[in-house]
Write a protein that holds these residues in place. Sequence first.
Motif, PDB file in Angstrom:
ATOM      1  N   THR A 187      -0.264   7.478   4.435  1.00  0.00           N
ATOM      2  CA  THR A 187      -0.430   7.203   3.002  1.00  0.00           C
ATOM      3  C   THR A 187      -0.924   5.771   2.782  1.00  0.00           C
ATOM      4  OG1 THR A 187       1.384   8.734   2.533  1.00  0.00           O
ATOM      5  CG2 THR A 187       0.743   7.237   0.759  1.00  0.00           C
ATOM      6  N   HIS A 241      -3.933  12.295  -5.742  1.00  0.00           N
ATOM      7  CA  HIS A 241      -2.507  11.970  -5.922  1.00  0.00           C
ATOM      8  C   HIS A 241      -2.018  10.731  -5.171  1.00  0.00           C
ATOM      9  CE1 HIS A 241      -0.977  13.887  -2.006  1.00  0.00           C
ATOM     10  NE2 HIS A 241      -2.272  13.731  -1.907  1.00  0.00           N
ATOM     11  N   ILE A 242      -2.913  10.021  -4.479  1.00  0.00           N
ATOM     12  CA  ILE A 242      -2.451   8.834  -3.742  1.00  0.00           C
ATOM     13  C   ILE A 242      -2.836   7.596  -4.557  1.00  0.00           C
ATOM     14  CG2 ILE A 242      -2.511   7.588  -1.564  1.00  0.00           C
ATOM     15  CD1 ILE A 242      -3.367  10.253  -0.248  1.00  0.00           C
ATOM     16  N   ILE A 243      -1.800   6.920  -5.055  1.00  0.00           N
ATOM     17  CA  ILE A 243      -2.005   5.882  -6.063  1.00  0.00           C
ATOM     18  C   ILE A 243      -2.095   4.495  -5.419  1.00  0.00           C
ATOM     19  CG2 ILE A 243      -1.015   4.842  -8.166  1.00  0.00           C
ATOM     20  CD1 ILE A 243      -1.735   7.783  -8.579  1.00  0.00           C
ATOM     21  N   VAL A 294       2.865   8.248 -10.819  1.00  0.00           N
ATOM     22  CA  VAL A 294       2.617   9.621 -10.342  1.00  0.00           C
ATOM     23  C   VAL A 294       2.879  10.608 -11.487  1.00  0.00           C
ATOM     24  CG1 VAL A 294       3.322  11.384  -8.657  1.00  0.00           C
ATOM     25  CG2 VAL A 294       3.239   8.978  -7.964  1.00  0.00           C
ATOM     26  N   ALA A 336       0.861  -1.195   0.000  1.00  0.00           N
ATOM     27  CA  ALA A 336       0.000   0.000   0.000  1.00  0.00           C
ATOM     28  C   ALA A 336       0.892   1.237   0.000  1.00  0.00           C
ATOM     29  CB  ALA A 336      -0.936  -0.008   1.203  1.00  0.00           C
ATOM     30  N   LEU A 337       2.003   1.190   0.754  1.00  0.00           N
ATOM     31  CA  LEU A 337       3.050   2.197   0.591  1.00  0.00           C
ATOM     32  C   LEU A 337       4.074   1.601  -0.356  1.00  0.00           C
ATOM     33  CD1 LEU A 337       4.205   4.988   1.878  1.00  0.00           C
ATOM     34  CD2 LEU A 337       6.010   3.436   2.573  1.00  0.00           C
ATOM     35  N   ASN A 338       4.322   2.258  -1.457  1.00  0.00           N
ATOM     36  CA  ASN A 338       5.274   1.734  -2.432  1.00  0.00           C
ATOM     37  C   ASN A 338       6.070   2.892  -3.027  1.00  0.00           C
ATOM     38  OD1 ASN A 338       6.671   0.620  -4.507  1.00  0.00           O
ATOM     39  ND2 ASN A 338       4.903  -0.310  -5.530  1.00  0.00           N
ATOM     40  N   ASP A 352       3.955   9.439   8.478  1.00  0.00           N
ATOM     41  CA  ASP A 352       3.805   9.779   7.063  1.00  0.00           C
ATOM     42  C   ASP A 352       3.619   8.509   6.222  1.00  0.00           C
ATOM     43  OD1 ASP A 352       3.591  11.468   4.933  1.00  0.00           O
ATOM     44  OD2 ASP A 352       5.648  12.201   4.998  1.00  0.00           O
ATOM     45  N   GLN A 410      -5.927  17.086  -0.745  1.00  0.00           N
ATOM     46  CA  GLN A 410      -4.699  17.877  -0.696  1.00  0.00           C
ATOM     47  C   GLN A 410      -4.132  18.173  -2.087  1.00  0.00           C
ATOM     48  OE1 GLN A 410      -2.532  15.305   2.016  1.00  0.00           O
ATOM     49  NE2 GLN A 410      -3.012  16.608   3.771  1.00  0.00           N
ATOM     50  N   VAL A 450      -4.678   4.194   1.234  1.00  0.00           N
ATOM     51  CA  VAL A 450      -4.839   3.221   0.148  1.00  0.00           C
ATOM     52  C   VAL A 450      -5.627   1.994   0.639  1.00  0.00           C
ATOM     53  CG1 VAL A 450      -3.590   1.646  -1.416  1.00  0.00           C
ATOM     54  CG2 VAL A 450      -2.714   3.961  -1.013  1.00  0.00           C
ATOM     55  N   ASP A 469      10.184   7.648  -5.698  1.00  0.00           N
ATOM     56  CA  ASP A 469      10.005   8.993  -5.141  1.00  0.00           C
ATOM     57  C   ASP A 469       9.582   8.874  -3.689  1.00  0.00           C
ATOM     58  OD1 ASP A 469       7.310  10.874  -4.755  1.00  0.00           O
ATOM     59  OD2 ASP A 469       6.847   8.958  -5.702  1.00  0.00           O
ATOM     60  N   SER A 502      -2.864  12.343   5.387  1.00  0.00           N
ATOM     61  CA  SER A 502      -2.898  12.126   3.934  1.00  0.00           C
ATOM     62  C   SER A 502      -4.344  12.262   3.504  1.00  0.00           C
ATOM     63  CB  SER A 502      -2.454  10.703   3.577  1.00  0.00           C
ATOM     64  OG  SER A 502      -1.069  10.581   3.717  1.00  0.00           O
ATOM     65  N   GLY A 523       7.826  11.096  -2.011  1.00  0.00           N
ATOM     66  CA  GLY A 523       6.752  12.051  -1.728  1.00  0.00           C
ATOM     67  C   GLY A 523       5.882  11.643  -0.547  1.00  0.00           C
ATOM     68  N   ALA A 524       5.739  10.335  -0.344  1.00  0.00           N
ATOM     69  CA  ALA A 524       4.838   9.861   0.717  1.00  0.00           C
ATOM     70  C   ALA A 524       5.477   9.880   2.095  1.00  0.00           C
ATOM     71  CB  ALA A 524       4.372   8.442   0.393  1.00  0.00           C
ATOM     72  N   LEU A 542       6.327   3.873  -7.143  1.00  0.00           N
ATOM     73  CA  LEU A 542       5.189   4.240  -8.013  1.00  0.00           C
ATOM     74  C   LEU A 542       5.417   5.531  -8.807  1.00  0.00           C
ATOM     75  CD1 LEU A 542       2.146   3.343  -5.700  1.00  0.00           C
ATOM     76  CD2 LEU A 542       3.007   2.081  -7.684  1.00  0.00           C
TER      77      LEU A 542
HETATM   78  P1  AMP Z   1       1.205  11.713   1.164  1.00  0.00           P
HETATM   79  O1  AMP Z   1       0.701  13.088   0.938  1.00  0.00           O
HETATM   80  O2  AMP Z   1       2.202  11.598   2.276  1.00  0.00           O
HETATM   81  O3  AMP Z   1       0.097  10.706   1.335  1.00  0.00           O
HETATM   82  O4  AMP Z   1       2.032  11.279  -0.109  1.00  0.00           O
HETATM   83  C1  AMP Z   1       1.502  11.318  -1.411  1.00  0.00           C
HETATM   84  C2  AMP Z   1       2.641  11.407  -2.412  1.00  0.00           C
HETATM   85  O5  AMP Z   1       3.403  10.196  -2.382  1.00  0.00           O
HETATM   86  C3  AMP Z   1       2.154  11.550  -3.829  1.00  0.00           C
HETATM   87  O6  AMP Z   1       2.084  12.901  -4.229  1.00  0.00           O
HETATM   88  C4  AMP Z   1       3.185  10.746  -4.632  1.00  0.00           C
HETATM   89  O7  AMP Z   1       4.353  11.531  -4.857  1.00  0.00           O
HETATM   90  C5  AMP Z   1       3.557   9.636  -3.687  1.00  0.00           C
HETATM   91  N1  AMP Z   1       2.673   8.470  -3.722  1.00  0.00           N
HETATM   92  C6  AMP Z   1       1.422   8.363  -4.255  1.00  0.00           C
HETATM   93  N2  AMP Z   1       0.878   7.155  -3.984  1.00  0.00           N
HETATM   94  C7  AMP Z   1       1.805   6.480  -3.258  1.00  0.00           C
HETATM   95  C8  AMP Z   1       1.847   5.179  -2.656  1.00  0.00           C
HETATM   96  N3  AMP Z   1       0.808   4.333  -2.716  1.00  0.00           N
HETATM   97  N4  AMP Z   1       2.980   4.827  -1.984  1.00  0.00           N
HETATM   98  C9  AMP Z   1       4.022   5.666  -1.908  1.00  0.00           C
HETATM   99  N5  AMP Z   1       4.048   6.902  -2.446  1.00  0.00           N
HETATM  100  C10 AMP Z   1       2.945   7.309  -3.096  1.00  0.00           C
END
Ligand code: AMP
Length: 340
Positions: free
Chosen positions: A286, A254-256, A120, A111-113, A282, A242, A290, A166, A238, A168-169, A116
Motif C-alpha cells: 500500500t 481506493h488508495i489514498i 476513505v 504513505a501508510l497511514n 500488505d 482492485q 502511494v 481503519d 495493492s 484496510g491496508a 485516513l
Molecule cells: P490495500 O488494498 O492493502 O492497498 O489497502 C487499501 C485500503 O486501505 C483501502 O481500501 C482503505 O481502507 C485503506 N487505505 C487507503 N489508503 C490508505 C493509506 N494511504 N494508508 C493506509 N490505509 C489506506
Amino acid sequence: MVDLRKTSYIAAALAAAMFFSGCRSSAEYVEGEMFAMDTYMTWEVLEEKQKSTSEGLKQVISETEQLLSVTREDSDLYQLNTSAGHSVTVDAALAELLSRCLDFAEQTDGALNPALYPLVKAWGFTTGEHRVPVEEERKALLAYTDWREIQISENTVTLPESMELDFGAVGKGYLTDQCVDYLTKNQVKSALLRLGGNIYALGSKTDGSDWRVGIELPFSDGELAGVLSVQNRAVITSGNYQRYFEQDGHLYHHIIDGKTGAPAESGLNSVTVIAHDGLTGDALSTAYFVMGLEASAEDWRNREDIEVIWITENGKICYTEGLADCFTAAEGLETELIRR
Ligand code: AMP
Ligand code: MG
C-alpha cells in the motif's frame, strides 16, 4: 465500480488453475473457502494427519474479522473510533497491530497511514456510494489524520478527537500471518492461502518444487503479467484496479495519498511485495503504491528482506534483482530490472 469480490475471485481462480495444473499429485490437499472481510478467501492445505485445518482456519478468519471490524459496534476498533478523545483499553492484539502500523507509517513518511478512514469514507469506499469530495472538504478531514498524535501505552490507546482508524491496508496481511501461525502450530508443511489479493505459499509442493503464483495484469480481465516461484513467502498486491469508480472520464481508486486526501496518482497500476510475513507485505504494498516507483525503489534498497514488482500505468513491469531467477514476465511485456 469494480467489485472487489469479483477481482478477488478472478485472482483466486487464477491461482487455483495454476495449483491444479501444477501440483495435483496428492489427494491429501484439502480445500476450503470463506467469504470474510469483504473478500473471497480460499486455500489448499496438505493434511498429513487428517486434522480439520479448514475449520481451524475459518475460526482464525472469523476472530480476525471481528478484531478489525470498523462497523461492528461491539468491536474494540469501533469503541476507539467513537472515543471522542478518551483513552480506550483494547485487545492486546489490536494494540500490537496499531503499534506495528505506526512503525510503517514512520518508515514511509505517512504513505501508510491507518488514520485516513475519514477520507476513505468521504470518497464512499466504505458504502459503495461514491462521490468526489472537493478540496475544501478533503483539507478539513486531513486535519484529523496525523498518526504521530496517536498514543499507545501498553494496551491503552488514545486518539485525538475526530480521528478514526481503519486497518484496510494491513488487515489481510495480518490475517495471513495469523493463518500461517495456526497452520505451522498444527504441523502443516505445505499450503497455499489466497485471502483476497493476498497470497501465502507455505513450504513447497509435495514434489519439493516451488509454488507458482500468478501476478495479475491490471485492468486485463484476468490476464497474467507474470508468474512467480516461491516458498514460505507472502505475495501481496495493492492496485488501483482492485476497487475504483469512474466519474467524468476519471478513475478514482481506493488508495489514498495522505498529502492530498485524494487517490494516489503515482504512475502505478499495482505493486506486489514479496515478504517473509503478510503484515510487512500488505503495509509496504500500500505504501509503495502511494510513494510511486522511484521513492519506493529507494526504500527497498534500504531493506534486506523483501522483493517488489511494480506495474506502471504504461504497462511496464519493473522488478527487483532478487527476483531475477524466480519471476517470469509474460511474453511481449516491457520489463526493467531494478538494482540495488
Ligand atoms: P490495500 O488494498 O492493502 O492497498 O489497502 C487499501 C485500503 O486501505 C483501502 O481500501 C482503505 O481502507 C485503506 N487505505 C487507503 N489508503 C490508505 C493509506 N494511504 N494508508 C493506509 N490505509 C489506506
Ligand atoms: Mg496493503
